[in-house]
Structures are given as structure tokens and as C-alpha cells.
Design a protein around this motif. Structure first.
Motif, mmCIF file in Angstrom:
data_model
loop_
_atom_site.group_PDB
_atom_site.id
_atom_site.type_symbol
_atom_site.label_atom_id
_atom_site.label_comp_id
_atom_site.label_asym_id
_atom_site.label_seq_id
_atom_site.Cartn_x
_atom_site.Cartn_y
_atom_site.Cartn_z
ATOM 1 N N ASP A 147 10.268 -29.775 67.180
ATOM 2 C CA ASP A 147 9.589 -31.230 67.530
ATOM 3 C C ASP A 147 9.216 -31.597 66.188
ATOM 4 O O ASP A 147 8.704 -31.149 65.106
ATOM 5 C CB ASP A 147 8.383 -30.803 68.102
ATOM 6 C CG ASP A 147 8.545 -29.930 69.590
ATOM 7 O OD1 ASP A 147 9.699 -30.291 70.034
ATOM 8 O OD2 ASP A 147 7.620 -29.401 70.089
ATOM 9 N N GLN A 148 9.224 -32.908 66.159
ATOM 10 C CA GLN A 148 9.110 -33.814 64.742
ATOM 11 C C GLN A 148 8.595 -35.202 65.153
ATOM 12 O O GLN A 148 9.171 -35.852 66.062
ATOM 13 C CB GLN A 148 10.256 -33.675 63.988
ATOM 14 C CG GLN A 148 11.418 -33.946 64.301
ATOM 15 C CD GLN A 148 12.503 -33.236 63.483
ATOM 16 O OE1 GLN A 148 12.833 -33.728 62.497
ATOM 17 N NE2 GLN A 148 13.159 -32.215 64.036
ATOM 18 N N GLY A 149 7.766 -35.879 64.071
ATOM 19 C CA GLY A 149 7.534 -37.130 64.359
ATOM 20 C C GLY A 149 7.730 -38.107 63.154
ATOM 21 O O GLY A 149 7.709 -37.502 62.120
ATOM 22 N N TYR A 150 8.123 -39.276 63.548
ATOM 23 C CA TYR A 150 8.276 -40.296 62.441
ATOM 24 C C TYR A 150 7.517 -41.508 62.691
ATOM 25 O O TYR A 150 7.666 -42.241 63.650
ATOM 26 C CB TYR A 150 9.837 -40.503 62.321
ATOM 27 C CG TYR A 150 10.809 -39.358 62.102
ATOM 28 C CD1 TYR A 150 10.839 -39.029 60.885
ATOM 29 C CD2 TYR A 150 10.982 -38.481 63.047
ATOM 30 C CE1 TYR A 150 11.681 -37.811 60.775
ATOM 31 C CE2 TYR A 150 11.742 -37.377 62.720
ATOM 32 C CZ TYR A 150 12.072 -37.080 61.501
ATOM 33 O OH TYR A 150 12.813 -36.064 61.161
ATOM 34 N N ASP A 151 6.614 -42.034 61.894
ATOM 35 C CA ASP A 151 5.950 -43.084 61.987
ATOM 36 C C ASP A 151 6.990 -44.416 61.619
ATOM 37 O O ASP A 151 7.717 -44.337 60.867
ATOM 38 C CB ASP A 151 4.746 -43.314 60.876
ATOM 39 C CG ASP A 151 3.821 -42.166 61.103
ATOM 40 O OD1 ASP A 151 3.498 -41.936 62.295
ATOM 41 O OD2 ASP A 151 3.222 -41.875 60.230
ATOM 42 N N ILE A 152 6.919 -45.278 62.789
ATOM 43 C CA ILE A 152 7.611 -46.408 62.620
ATOM 44 C C ILE A 152 6.841 -47.530 61.811
ATOM 45 O O ILE A 152 5.555 -47.960 62.004
ATOM 46 C CB ILE A 152 7.695 -47.012 64.056
ATOM 47 C CG1 ILE A 152 8.794 -45.882 64.883
ATOM 48 C CG2 ILE A 152 8.623 -48.372 64.070
ATOM 49 C CD1 ILE A 152 8.843 -46.359 66.131
ATOM 50 N N PRO A 153 6.959 -48.083 60.736
ATOM 51 C CA PRO A 153 6.490 -49.114 59.959
ATOM 52 C C PRO A 153 6.085 -50.267 60.842
ATOM 53 O O PRO A 153 6.688 -50.789 61.821
ATOM 54 C CB PRO A 153 7.488 -49.570 58.765
ATOM 55 C CG PRO A 153 8.436 -48.472 58.852
ATOM 56 C CD PRO A 153 8.570 -47.844 60.049
ATOM 57 N N ALA A 154 4.983 -50.758 60.418
ATOM 58 C CA ALA A 154 4.017 -51.839 61.370
ATOM 59 C C ALA A 154 4.815 -53.001 61.486
ATOM 60 O O ALA A 154 4.925 -53.708 62.560
ATOM 61 C CB ALA A 154 2.623 -52.143 60.492
ATOM 62 N N GLY A 155 5.677 -53.570 60.306
ATOM 63 C CA GLY A 155 6.521 -54.629 60.337
ATOM 64 C C GLY A 155 7.824 -54.505 61.245
ATOM 65 O O GLY A 155 8.257 -55.676 61.387
ATOM 66 N N VAL A 156 8.027 -53.360 61.903
ATOM 67 C CA VAL A 156 9.240 -53.356 62.746
ATOM 68 C C VAL A 156 9.193 -53.881 63.917
ATOM 69 O O VAL A 156 8.207 -53.410 64.652
ATOM 70 C CB VAL A 156 9.734 -51.897 62.697
ATOM 71 C CG1 VAL A 156 11.123 -51.774 63.540
ATOM 72 C CG2 VAL A 156 10.130 -51.160 61.198
ATOM 73 N N ASP A 157 10.072 -54.962 64.214
ATOM 74 C CA ASP A 157 10.330 -55.346 65.746
ATOM 75 C C ASP A 157 11.003 -54.545 66.407
ATOM 76 O O ASP A 157 12.278 -54.492 66.503
ATOM 77 C CB ASP A 157 10.796 -56.895 65.499
ATOM 78 C CG ASP A 157 10.862 -57.429 66.974
ATOM 79 O OD1 ASP A 157 10.336 -56.874 67.706
ATOM 80 O OD2 ASP A 157 11.376 -58.512 66.823
ATOM 81 N N LEU A 158 10.458 -53.796 67.332
ATOM 82 C CA LEU A 158 11.041 -52.768 68.333
ATOM 83 C C LEU A 158 11.841 -53.574 69.378
ATOM 84 O O LEU A 158 12.941 -52.884 70.189
ATOM 85 C CB LEU A 158 10.147 -51.937 69.057
ATOM 86 C CG LEU A 158 9.295 -50.954 68.025
ATOM 87 C CD1 LEU A 158 8.281 -50.095 68.873
ATOM 88 C CD2 LEU A 158 10.427 -50.152 67.471
ATOM 89 N N THR A 159 11.861 -55.013 69.597
ATOM 90 C CA THR A 159 12.603 -55.555 70.337
ATOM 91 C C THR A 159 14.228 -55.534 69.954
ATOM 92 O O THR A 159 14.762 -55.736 69.079
ATOM 93 C CB THR A 159 12.213 -57.046 70.479
ATOM 94 O OG1 THR A 159 10.784 -57.327 70.585
ATOM 95 C CG2 THR A 159 12.878 -57.890 71.545
ATOM 96 N N GLY A 160 14.839 -54.892 71.139
ATOM 97 C CA GLY A 160 16.283 -54.773 70.944
ATOM 98 C C GLY A 160 16.640 -53.425 70.369
ATOM 99 O O GLY A 160 17.842 -53.130 70.420
ATOM 100 N N LEU A 161 15.792 -52.565 69.818
ATOM 101 C CA LEU A 161 16.081 -51.325 69.229
ATOM 102 C C LEU A 161 15.968 -50.380 70.349
ATOM 103 O O LEU A 161 14.971 -49.868 70.647
ATOM 104 C CB LEU A 161 14.960 -50.834 67.854
ATOM 105 C CG LEU A 161 15.149 -51.787 66.913
ATOM 106 C CD1 LEU A 161 14.200 -51.297 65.889
ATOM 107 C CD2 LEU A 161 16.436 -51.764 66.131
ATOM 108 N N THR A 162 17.055 -50.081 71.035
ATOM 109 C CA THR A 162 17.211 -49.507 72.186
ATOM 110 C C THR A 162 17.880 -47.853 72.289
ATOM 111 O O THR A 162 18.219 -47.384 73.171
ATOM 112 C CB THR A 162 17.984 -50.106 73.275
ATOM 113 O OG1 THR A 162 19.435 -50.294 72.323
ATOM 114 C CG2 THR A 162 17.657 -51.519 73.537
ATOM 115 N N SER A 163 18.103 -47.324 70.815
ATOM 116 C CA SER A 163 18.453 -46.087 70.740
ATOM 117 C C SER A 163 18.051 -45.594 69.476
ATOM 118 O O SER A 163 17.677 -46.149 68.544
ATOM 119 C CB SER A 163 20.037 -46.193 70.987
ATOM 120 O OG SER A 163 20.562 -46.730 69.813
#
Length: 184
Positions: A147-163
């Protein structure tokens, strides 16, 4: 004869070229990673089994008290056998985190974790597609097991990132990938 052979300059050039080639080959392919594992056991977010409603008929929904599941999916195998699941979790403060749950894949050189806009395809058809479109690198894979986690940077638009892909940057190939569908 043998001592004469080792006195010839051409012999030493050949030996040096073979040694340099062997060293480069070991660095580039890192064959020992095929038989070694790096296990990670990070704490993951506790999310509700069912998604929190995003709105109601009486007005705005109250802010959730804990982390909310935004997207999830199971890994499919590409270049190397890969299993486990991936999920995106939104914290109450609005930050997002990608969590890999029970990941099991091969170790390899230069493995990265990518969020992408490409659809996940089974088998060889999905090996090389993830660098064709939009992708965001979240960092080096911490370990090929666990198990592991990765922070997603605040400026990343998740719209369309589907995988999400476990991407081998050195050889431009996906070890495995998971679709990130909204929870049901």
C-alpha cells in the motif's frame, strides 16, 4: 602465447570495451530487479464504503467529516503481471491523493506513477499508450508491493485524467494500469 596476448594493446582495448559495455548493460536493464521486491506499507485513508452525496434537494450538502472517494479501479496487466487497485481520495481540506492498495507488480528500472487521460486497454494493446496524451507524473514508484500513497499537486486539473499507470520511463512501457471511475 598467453602472456604475449595480454601485452598487446588491442587486447586491452577489447577488454575495456567489453567491461564498459557490461557495466552499461547492467545499469540500463538492472536485471536483479526481476528477482527482488521493494515492499511498502503506508497508512491509507479511511473512506466510507459508499460515496458521500454531492448535493441535496434542500440546499448544499454539508462538508464531509472525513476523506471522500473520488475515483477507483482495479489494475490490469500490461508488460508485467500487475494486480491491486488504485483510488483517488479527496481530503476534507480539498487536497487529493492517489492511493495504490495491495499493489503487486514486478520491480523494474525507473518506474513512475502517472495519472493519464488514456483509456486502459487489456494486454499488449495498452503497453505504450499512456504517453500519447495528457499525463501527470506523481513520482517514482515507492515499491512494487504493498500500500502506498502519492499526493496530487494542488494545481493539477483532474478533469479527464481517467487512469493511473505504473510507467517504466526508461523503456516507455506500462507495467500495469487501472481505470479511475467514480464510485457507485
Amino acid at each position: 602465447m598467453r602472456s604475449r596476448l595480454f601485452r598487446a594493446p588491442l587486447t586491452w582495448v577489447v577488454v575495456a570495451v567489453l567491461a564498459a559495455g557490461s557495466a552499461f548493460g547492467l545499469y540500463w536493464f538492472q536485471p536483479w530487479k526481476l528477482v527482488t521486491d521493494a515492499e511498502v506499507d503506508e497508512a491509507l485513508s479511511s473512506v466510507a464504503a459508499t460515496p458521500v452525496p454531492t448535493g441535496s434537494t434542500t440546499g448544499a450538502a454539508p462538508a464531509p467529516a472525513g476523506p471522500v472517494l473520488v475515483g477507483q479501479g482495479d489494475f490490469v496487466t500490461h508488460e508485467h503481471d500487475t494486480s491491486g487497485s488504485a483510488r483517488i481520495v479527496r481530503a476534507p481540506d480539498g487536497r487529493h491523493r492517489l492511493e495504490l492498495v495491495g499493489l503487486a507488480t514486478s520491480n523494474g528500472p525507473d518506474l513512475r506513477v502517472w495519472l493519464t487521460d488514456q483509456p486502459v486497454r487489456d494486454g499488449a494493446a495498452g503497453w505504450r499508450v499512456f504517453d500519447d496524451g495528457r499525463w501527470v507524473e506523481l513520482g517514482r514508484l515507492k515499491g512494487n508491493r504493498g500500500d502506498q500513497g502519492y499526493d496530487i499537486p494542488a494545481g493539477v486539473d483532474l478533469t479527464g485524467l481517467t487512469s493511473v499507470s505504473i510507467w517504466c520511463k526508461r523503456f516507455a512501457v506500462s507495467f500495469g494500469a487501472a481505470p479511475l471511475a467514480p464510485p457507485r
